[in-house]
Design an enzyme around this catalytic site. Structure first.
Site, PDB file in Angstrom:
ATOM      1  N   GLN A 109     -13.631   2.364   0.844  1.00  0.00           N
ATOM      2  CA  GLN A 109     -13.017   3.347   1.730  1.00  0.00           C
ATOM      3  C   GLN A 109     -13.586   4.731   1.408  1.00  0.00           C
ATOM      4  OE1 GLN A 109      -8.911   4.982   1.543  1.00  0.00           O
ATOM      5  NE2 GLN A 109      -8.583   3.840   3.450  1.00  0.00           N
ATOM      6  N   ARG A 157      -9.929   3.814   9.583  1.00  0.00           N
ATOM      7  CA  ARG A 157      -8.471   3.804   9.433  1.00  0.00           C
ATOM      8  C   ARG A 157      -7.865   4.984  10.184  1.00  0.00           C
ATOM      9  NH1 ARG A 157      -4.213   3.599   4.295  1.00  0.00           N
ATOM     10  NH2 ARG A 157      -3.410   1.562   4.904  1.00  0.00           N
ATOM     11  N   TYR A 214      -5.861  13.411   5.922  1.00  0.00           N
ATOM     12  CA  TYR A 214      -7.100  13.823   5.267  1.00  0.00           C
ATOM     13  C   TYR A 214      -8.081  14.402   6.296  1.00  0.00           C
ATOM     14  CZ  TYR A 214      -4.846  11.533   1.399  1.00  0.00           C
ATOM     15  OH  TYR A 214      -3.927  11.194   0.435  1.00  0.00           O
ATOM     16  N   GLY A 273      -0.219  -3.655   0.498  1.00  0.00           N
ATOM     17  CA  GLY A 273      -0.542  -2.787  -0.619  1.00  0.00           C
ATOM     18  C   GLY A 273       0.241  -3.129  -1.862  1.00  0.00           C
ATOM     19  N   ARG A 274       1.468  -2.628  -1.953  1.00  0.00           N
ATOM     20  CA  ARG A 274       2.261  -2.777  -3.176  1.00  0.00           C
ATOM     21  C   ARG A 274       2.387  -4.216  -3.667  1.00  0.00           C
ATOM     22  NH1 ARG A 274       4.836   1.060   0.001  1.00  0.00           N
ATOM     23  NH2 ARG A 274       4.859   3.180  -0.863  1.00  0.00           N
TER      24      ARG A 274
END
Length: 375
Positions: free
Chosen positions: A99, A230, A183, A319-320
């Site tokens: 990424q 993304r 971002y 993810g987690r």
């Protein structure tokens, strides 16, 4: 979980199932230099049973950094470090994309020699970032950025292109361009962070321009089949609540559809009372993009299977669950119990809370496990 188990083609790769490991910042690159180590290689190899691993966000240049101990893809030492990671993943039969990240205004002057970070406009995010001060990680407010010149924008586009080439040189199977979560590319897309009056601001076409130029530059270097992007239109934190963002993001999607990239990755908010992705948006996104759609954001195996069945996604990123369950796909398949992760070890440190979560069947460590910096 029949839909999660179904094979699918992503770009030039045939995937055995639909369970993706989402990108997660873990802040364990070696210092100085923000270099991946054998410790990172062990971490990713343990999770190679994912259909696709999307690496932690990786800065394309020193200017692109906004958090301590995050890795880069702009030096030879970093490329060599990432080679340890990609080889380890490939040795376990996995697939991994890098990424690519420029945080823009989500940064602090301490990363830039005391000077402010950069953004489309000199507007503060009002957010906080994780940095190491005196060996202790802490959350601090971002520094108000300065506005980029058009020449600097062109230079950052080139940084993306070089970082993509470095990713392939390091052995990655492709790259994901991070245009989400407040971002830099996302900052250009939104009227709340971009008040420019030149060709990169104002109209939807102008606000999409930078992201489109980045995608074209990356594709020209490594090929469209190795590129994903993304997006996160519903995430409004960090002063990013732009009323035009859905149409703006879909305009960017129109561009990447023309270019023919491998996938679009929709990041959804995963906290309580978060905005919900509407069915209307999901339908419009599917109509605009013919490649693979990945979704991420607090999905369970059941809800993931449901969205795949509804046709609103092709793959689901978790993810987690991958933090404490390195063999998460196998646990879903066998209905094995899931472990809980230790939130105090998410960022920074060493193998504790990183590579010491036991899988159902152990994966050998990669070489001599390196130690992340504590400075």
């Amino acid at each position: 979980m029949e839909h999660l188990k179904t094979p699918i083609r992503l770009g030039s790769h045939q995937l055995a199932h639909r369970i993706v490991m989402a990108p997660m910042t873990r802040a364990r690159a070696a210092q100085p230099g923000n270099i991946p180590t054998a410790l990172n290689a062990t971490y990713y190899a343990q999770r190679a049973s994912a259909a696709l691993i999307i690496s932690e966000a990786t800065q394309i240049s020193p200017q692109g950094q906004g958090y301590s101990f995050t890795p880069g893809l702009h030096s030879d030492d970093q490329v060599d470090g990432w080679r340890l990671v990609t080889k380890a993943v490939h040795d376990e039969g996995g697939l991994i994309f890098a990424q690519l990240w420029h945080v823009g205004r989500m940064s602090h002057a301490s990363f830039h020699g005391g000077y402010p970070p950069v953004g489309p406009s000199a507007l503060d995010s009002g957010a906080r970032i994780w940095i190491s001060q005196g060996g202790v990680g802490t959350m601090v407010p971002t520094t108000t950025p300065r506005s980029l010149t058009t020449d600097e924008i062109a230079a950052i586009t080139e940084d993306y292109r070089i970082a993509a080439a470095n990713a392939i040189r390091a052995g990655f199977d492709g790259v994901e361009i991070h245009a989400a979560n407040g971002y830099l590319i996302d900052q250009f897309l939104r009227t709340t962070s971009n008040v420019r009056t030149d060709e990169y601001g104002g109209s939807v076409e102008n606000r999409v321009r930078f992201g489109a130029e980045v995608v074209r530059a990356v594709v020209s270097t490594i090929g469209a089949e190795k590129v994903g992007i993304r997006i996160s239109p519903q995430i409004k934190a960090r002063n990013m609540g732009c009323p035009e963002i859905e149409d703006t993001v879909l305009s960017l999607v129109d561009t990447v559809e023309e270019i023919g990239i491998a996938y679009v990755h929709l990041a959804e908010a995963d906290w309580d009372d978060a905005p919900v992705i509407s069915t209307d948006f999901r339908v419009r996104l599917r109509q605009r993009f013919s490649g693979c759609l990945i979704v991420a954001g607090g999905y369970t195996p059941a809800s993931a299977n449901e969205i795949l069945a509804d046709g609103h996604a092709d793959l689901v990123a978790f993810g987690r669950p991958f933090i404490a369950n390195p063999d998460y796909p196998e646990r879903i398949d066998s209905q094995a119990p899931l472990a809980d992760f230790d939130a105090t070890t998410l960022y920074g440190g060493n193998e504790q809370g990183y590579t010491d979560y036991p899988p159902l069947r152990p994966v050998p460590a990669v070489g001599r496990v390196g130690q992340a910096a504590t400075a």
